[in-house]
Design a protein around this motif. Structure first.
Motif, PDB file in Angstrom:
ATOM      1  N   ALA A  79       1.165   0.161  -6.760  1.00  0.00           N
ATOM      2  CA  ALA A  79       0.300   0.674  -5.695  1.00  0.00           C
ATOM      3  C   ALA A  79      -0.940  -0.199  -5.523  1.00  0.00           C
ATOM      4  CB  ALA A  79      -0.097   2.119  -6.001  1.00  0.00           C
ATOM      5  N   HIS A  80      -1.451  -0.744  -6.620  1.00  0.00           N
ATOM      6  CA  HIS A  80      -2.605  -1.647  -6.534  1.00  0.00           C
ATOM      7  C   HIS A  80      -2.241  -2.910  -5.752  1.00  0.00           C
ATOM      8  CE1 HIS A  80      -6.060  -4.064  -7.646  1.00  0.00           C
ATOM      9  NE2 HIS A  80      -5.240  -4.981  -8.145  1.00  0.00           N
ATOM     10  N   VAL A  81      -1.068  -3.461  -6.034  1.00  0.00           N
ATOM     11  CA  VAL A  81      -0.645  -4.680  -5.336  1.00  0.00           C
ATOM     12  C   VAL A  81      -0.434  -4.403  -3.853  1.00  0.00           C
ATOM     13  CG1 VAL A  81       1.152  -6.448  -5.177  1.00  0.00           C
ATOM     14  CG2 VAL A  81       0.384  -5.634  -7.423  1.00  0.00           C
ATOM     15  N   ILE A  82       0.279  -3.313  -3.548  1.00  0.00           N
ATOM     16  CA  ILE A  82       0.572  -2.992  -2.146  1.00  0.00           C
ATOM     17  C   ILE A  82      -0.675  -2.529  -1.408  1.00  0.00           C
ATOM     18  CG2 ILE A  82       1.984  -1.565  -0.625  1.00  0.00           C
ATOM     19  CD1 ILE A  82       3.514  -3.657  -2.344  1.00  0.00           C
ATOM     20  N   GLY A  83      -1.520  -1.757  -2.078  1.00  0.00           N
ATOM     21  CA  GLY A  83      -2.672  -1.166  -1.400  1.00  0.00           C
ATOM     22  C   GLY A  83      -3.920  -2.012  -1.363  1.00  0.00           C
ATOM     23  N   GLU A  84      -4.038  -2.989  -2.274  1.00  0.00           N
ATOM     24  CA  GLU A  84      -5.265  -3.771  -2.335  1.00  0.00           C
ATOM     25  C   GLU A  84      -5.025  -5.283  -2.264  1.00  0.00           C
ATOM     26  OE1 GLU A  84      -8.002  -2.567  -5.371  1.00  0.00           O
ATOM     27  OE2 GLU A  84      -7.277  -0.498  -5.362  1.00  0.00           O
ATOM     28  N   VAL A  85      -4.095  -5.786  -3.054  1.00  0.00           N
ATOM     29  CA  VAL A  85      -3.881  -7.232  -3.093  1.00  0.00           C
ATOM     30  C   VAL A  85      -3.327  -7.763  -1.774  1.00  0.00           C
ATOM     31  CG1 VAL A  85      -2.577  -9.088  -4.192  1.00  0.00           C
ATOM     32  CG2 VAL A  85      -3.584  -7.276  -5.587  1.00  0.00           C
ATOM     33  N   LEU A  86      -2.256  -7.145  -1.268  1.00  0.00           N
ATOM     34  CA  LEU A  86      -1.643  -7.654  -0.037  1.00  0.00           C
ATOM     35  C   LEU A  86      -2.534  -7.467   1.189  1.00  0.00           C
ATOM     36  CD1 LEU A  86       2.119  -6.750  -0.585  1.00  0.00           C
ATOM     37  CD2 LEU A  86       0.863  -8.841  -1.151  1.00  0.00           C
ATOM     38  N   PRO A  87      -3.259  -6.356   1.331  1.00  0.00           N
ATOM     39  CA  PRO A  87      -4.226  -6.282   2.433  1.00  0.00           C
ATOM     40  C   PRO A  87      -5.314  -7.360   2.332  1.00  0.00           C
ATOM     41  CG  PRO A  87      -3.721  -4.084   1.660  1.00  0.00           C
ATOM     42  CD  PRO A  87      -3.092  -5.040   0.686  1.00  0.00           C
ATOM     43  N   LEU A 153       9.020  -2.882   2.207  1.00  0.00           N
ATOM     44  CA  LEU A 153       9.197  -2.304   0.885  1.00  0.00           C
ATOM     45  C   LEU A 153      10.588  -1.704   0.753  1.00  0.00           C
ATOM     46  CD1 LEU A 153       5.858  -0.308   0.367  1.00  0.00           C
ATOM     47  CD2 LEU A 153       6.334  -2.731  -0.121  1.00  0.00           C
ATOM     48  N   SER A 154      11.156  -1.809  -0.434  1.00  0.00           N
ATOM     49  CA  SER A 154      12.419  -1.134  -0.692  1.00  0.00           C
ATOM     50  C   SER A 154      12.219   0.376  -0.597  1.00  0.00           C
ATOM     51  CB  SER A 154      12.952  -1.502  -2.070  1.00  0.00           C
ATOM     52  OG  SER A 154      12.125  -0.958  -3.093  1.00  0.00           O
ATOM     53  N   ASP A 155      13.301   1.092  -0.399  1.00  0.00           N
ATOM     54  CA  ASP A 155      13.230   2.541  -0.261  1.00  0.00           C
ATOM     55  C   ASP A 155      12.641   3.193  -1.512  1.00  0.00           C
ATOM     56  OD1 ASP A 155      13.650   4.910   1.170  1.00  0.00           O
ATOM     57  OD2 ASP A 155      15.614   5.227   0.268  1.00  0.00           O
ATOM     58  N   SER A 156      13.121   2.782  -2.682  1.00  0.00           N
ATOM     59  CA  SER A 156      12.640   3.386  -3.924  1.00  0.00           C
ATOM     60  C   SER A 156      11.180   3.056  -4.196  1.00  0.00           C
ATOM     61  CB  SER A 156      13.504   2.934  -5.105  1.00  0.00           C
ATOM     62  OG  SER A 156      13.470   1.527  -5.242  1.00  0.00           O
ATOM     63  N   LEU A 157      10.750   1.835  -3.886  1.00  0.00           N
ATOM     64  CA  LEU A 157       9.350   1.469  -4.090  1.00  0.00           C
ATOM     65  C   LEU A 157       8.445   2.255  -3.150  1.00  0.00           C
ATOM     66  CD1 LEU A 157       7.178  -0.242  -5.407  1.00  0.00           C
ATOM     67  CD2 LEU A 157       7.699  -2.069  -3.760  1.00  0.00           C
ATOM     68  N   TYR A 158       8.884   2.401  -1.906  1.00  0.00           N
ATOM     69  CA  TYR A 158       8.092   3.183  -0.954  1.00  0.00           C
ATOM     70  C   TYR A 158       7.909   4.619  -1.442  1.00  0.00           C
ATOM     71  CZ  TYR A 158       7.028   6.024   3.134  1.00  0.00           C
ATOM     72  OH  TYR A 158       6.466   6.937   3.982  1.00  0.00           O
ATOM     73  N   GLU A 159       8.986   5.237  -1.923  1.00  0.00           N
ATOM     74  CA  GLU A 159       8.892   6.616  -2.403  1.00  0.00           C
ATOM     75  C   GLU A 159       7.924   6.721  -3.581  1.00  0.00           C
ATOM     76  OE1 GLU A 159      10.082   9.298  -1.089  1.00  0.00           O
ATOM     77  OE2 GLU A 159      11.160   8.261   0.517  1.00  0.00           O
ATOM     78  N   THR A 160       7.982   5.750  -4.476  1.00  0.00           N
ATOM     79  CA  THR A 160       7.079   5.761  -5.631  1.00  0.00           C
ATOM     80  C   THR A 160       5.629   5.647  -5.206  1.00  0.00           C
ATOM     81  OG1 THR A 160       8.748   4.773  -7.069  1.00  0.00           O
ATOM     82  CG2 THR A 160       6.455   4.547  -7.755  1.00  0.00           C
ATOM     83  N   ILE A 161       5.338   4.715  -4.317  1.00  0.00           N
ATOM     84  CA  ILE A 161       3.958   4.496  -3.880  1.00  0.00           C
ATOM     85  C   ILE A 161       3.450   5.670  -3.045  1.00  0.00           C
ATOM     86  CG2 ILE A 161       2.516   3.039  -2.411  1.00  0.00           C
ATOM     87  CD1 ILE A 161       4.107   0.663  -3.401  1.00  0.00           C
ATOM     88  N   ALA A 162       4.321   6.235  -2.220  1.00  0.00           N
ATOM     89  CA  ALA A 162       3.920   7.388  -1.406  1.00  0.00           C
ATOM     90  C   ALA A 162       3.519   8.556  -2.297  1.00  0.00           C
ATOM     91  CB  ALA A 162       5.058   7.794  -0.473  1.00  0.00           C
ATOM     92  N   HIS A 163       4.219   8.735  -3.407  1.00  0.00           N
ATOM     93  CA  HIS A 163       3.909   9.825  -4.323  1.00  0.00           C
ATOM     94  C   HIS A 163       2.687   9.532  -5.184  1.00  0.00           C
ATOM     95  CE1 HIS A 163       8.382  11.193  -4.028  1.00  0.00           C
ATOM     96  NE2 HIS A 163       7.635  11.708  -3.077  1.00  0.00           N
ATOM     97  N   ASP A 164       2.366   8.243  -5.378  1.00  0.00           N
ATOM     98  CA  ASP A 164       1.201   7.881  -6.187  1.00  0.00           C
ATOM     99  C   ASP A 164      -0.114   8.302  -5.533  1.00  0.00           C
ATOM    100  OD1 ASP A 164       2.643   6.833  -8.245  1.00  0.00           O
ATOM    101  OD2 ASP A 164       2.368   4.734  -7.671  1.00  0.00           O
ATOM    102  N   GLY A 165      -0.105   8.365  -4.211  1.00  0.00           N
ATOM    103  CA  GLY A 165      -1.314   8.777  -3.505  1.00  0.00           C
ATOM    104  C   GLY A 165      -2.458   7.779  -3.600  1.00  0.00           C
ATOM    105  N   HIS A 166      -2.139   6.478  -3.601  1.00  0.00           N
ATOM    106  CA  HIS A 166      -3.191   5.471  -3.655  1.00  0.00           C
ATOM    107  C   HIS A 166      -4.037   5.547  -2.378  1.00  0.00           C
ATOM    108  CE1 HIS A 166      -5.182   1.557  -3.811  1.00  0.00           C
ATOM    109  NE2 HIS A 166      -4.857   1.506  -5.094  1.00  0.00           N
ATOM    110  N   PRO A 167      -5.365   5.545  -2.497  1.00  0.00           N
ATOM    111  CA  PRO A 167      -6.214   5.736  -1.312  1.00  0.00           C
ATOM    112  C   PRO A 167      -6.076   4.646  -0.259  1.00  0.00           C
ATOM    113  CG  PRO A 167      -7.525   5.081  -3.233  1.00  0.00           C
ATOM    114  CD  PRO A 167      -6.165   5.434  -3.740  1.00  0.00           C
TER     115      PRO A 167
END
Length: 260
Positions: A79-87, A153-167
């Motif tokens: 979630a850190h990589v998807i939510g902060e690094v890539l943006p 994002l792969s389906d499984s990765l998306y589900e994991t990140i969606a559930h993590d609730g990263h701001p």
């Protein structure tokens, strides 16, 4: 050029759960040699800066000529990589100078068991990330986008990140798409920073059906022996799979060798 040290032989085919991120430069092959080399240099500078020195040193990377593979340890947090690094990477690309080479990236990510041997990195998780990066919806989204990156994002990765609730991650900003590349038929999730219309348009042209559970690349088959064989640019050896042409390995980072 100093060769990288080899991976210890007692760790052949060892695996770790990790995030595989693949980035590919748009319209790379049409550039002359000088511009290609300058663009590659800029790619690495921008990616290293976005990751930050500490995180980058904990990762493993392989050069792919017109892009790169980055394997991020599970401890770093997807979630850190998807939510902060890539943006951060997207913002940096949008701020490049007018005289710099055009640097627009297709980016794909999937998490799973990543295998290491004396030649580098492989496994179904890595293969799946590369298949996603080659997907037509991702190509179409970047071509239509005002921004300089498009993410799948792969389906499984998306589900994991969606559930993590990263701001910094808004699940509603991702659009389900159907991906069909070689042996892979999967659902994935498309996002274009700052240009939802581009993602929505690409998703409308490739509506998703089913889930990643039906894919051939997302989960490895049962291993039944020690047969080693190669076909095209894919090699399978006792469950370790290396796909796509490998240009260079960066073996300086060997976090998969640690226990725990």
């Amino acid at each position: 050029m100093t060769p990288h040290p080899p991976i210890a032989s007692d760790h052949v085919h060892r695996s770790r759960h990790a995030l595989a991120v693949v980035a590919d430069i748009e319209s790379f092959s049409g550039r002359d040699n000088r511009e290609q080399m300058r663009t590659r240099q800029d790619l690495y500078e921008e990616v290293r800066t976005a990751f930050g020195a500490s995180l980058w040193q904990s990762c493993y990377s392989e050069d792919r000529g017109d892009g790169l593979l980055v394997v991020v340890p599970h401890s770093a947090g997807a979630a850190h990589v998807i939510g902060e690094v890539l943006p951060a990477l997207d913002r940096a690309l949008s701020g490049r100078r007018r005289g710099d080479p055009l640097l627009r990236l297709r980016i794909a990510a999937h998490a799973g068991d990543v295998y290491a041997d004396g030649e580098g990195i492989g496994g179904h998780a890595v293969n799946h990330a590369f298949r996603l990066c080659d997907a037509e919806p991702l190509r179409a989204a970047l071509k239509a986008a005002r921004s300089d990156t498009a993410l799948l994002l792969s389906d499984s990765l998306y589900e994991t990140i969606a559930h993590d609730g990263h701001p910094s991650v808004t699940p509603a900003a991702f659009h389900a798409v159907a991906v069909t590349v070689k042996e892979t038929a999967a659902r994935a999730w498309l996002h274009v920073p700052g240009d939802e219309a581009a993602a929505a348009g690409a998703a409308a042209a490739a509506p998703a059906r089913g889930s990643e559970a039906a894919t051939t690349e997302a989960a490895p088959p049962a291993q039944t022996g020690g047969v080693s064989f190669g076909s095209g640019n894919v090699t399978i050896t006792r469950g370790a799979v290396a796909g796509r042409d490998i240009v260079r390995h960066s073996a300086r980072r060997r976090w998969w060798q640690r226990d725990g």
